[in-house]
Design an enzyme around this catalytic site. Sequence first.
Site, PDB file in Angstrom:
ATOM      1  N   ASN A  23       0.857  -1.178   0.000  1.00  0.00           N
ATOM      2  CA  ASN A  23       0.000   0.000   0.000  1.00  0.00           C
ATOM      3  C   ASN A  23       0.897   1.232   0.000  1.00  0.00           C
ATOM      4  O   ASN A  23       1.274   1.731   1.054  1.00  0.00           O
ATOM      5  CB  ASN A  23      -0.929   0.002   1.208  1.00  0.00           C
ATOM      6  N   ILE A  24       1.267   1.690  -1.180  1.00  0.00           N
ATOM      7  CA  ILE A  24       2.119   2.857  -1.289  1.00  0.00           C
ATOM      8  C   ILE A  24       1.254   4.104  -1.091  1.00  0.00           C
ATOM      9  O   ILE A  24       0.322   4.327  -1.871  1.00  0.00           O
ATOM     10  CB  ILE A  24       2.823   2.907  -2.658  1.00  0.00           C
ATOM     11  N   CYS A  39      15.978   5.135   1.170  1.00  0.00           N
ATOM     12  CA  CYS A  39      15.165   4.275   2.031  1.00  0.00           C
ATOM     13  C   CYS A  39      16.132   3.269   2.647  1.00  0.00           C
ATOM     14  O   CYS A  39      17.203   3.667   3.109  1.00  0.00           O
ATOM     15  CB  CYS A  39      14.023   3.623   1.246  1.00  0.00           C
TER      16      CYS A  39
END
Length: 210
Positions: free
Chosen positions: A117-118, A142
């Site tokens: 779920n970006i 990241c």
Amino acid sequence: MKLESSEVEICTAVVGAPSPTGQILLAAKVQGSGDEADRDGEELFVPPLNFAMVDSGVFRSGFPDTANFTFLQTLGLRSIIYLCPEPYPEPNIEFLKCNGIRLFQFGIDGCKEPFVNIPEDTIREALKVVLDKRNHPLLIHCKRGKHRTGCLVGCLRKLQRWCLSSIFDEYQRFAAAKARISDQRFMELFDISSFKHLPMTSPHSRRCQS
């Protein structure tokens, strides 16, 4: 919120829980083995994992550790965009303090498929930071510089009018065997119409040929 001068300024936004062709890489300055470098008085510059130049004043990488700090100093960074929800490590915070670097944290969970779920709103807020040249030079990272970083850079490429095949090619070169269809689908569907500013110009702009 501006913190005291003795502290690093951290902007946090949490919503929900290989070198590509045409890119410029800044190489590490490594001359000989570690022993040889010590004897010659040479300082080693070690880039973080998956480090590359995205555009003028914008870089990408995996998570930098203490071995990468000397290299990062050569970039003259003003800002770092951190795309993980975990707290930034204390050694990294100290590095930011000492070098006057501002940290923007956008917490995106590193979920694996099929439970991905970006958060589009988070990517939009991060893009605003990237597009503001007052934050340059800037590093996006990241954990490994593949999925979350790849999605943000891919959405930036849409603003730069890259065609999807080139966007996907760049993403896949960094993600390699870990490339995710869901990431590419997110980039394909990402709506850039709400961005009023002109996109950054890029010497590596890739438009689809008619």
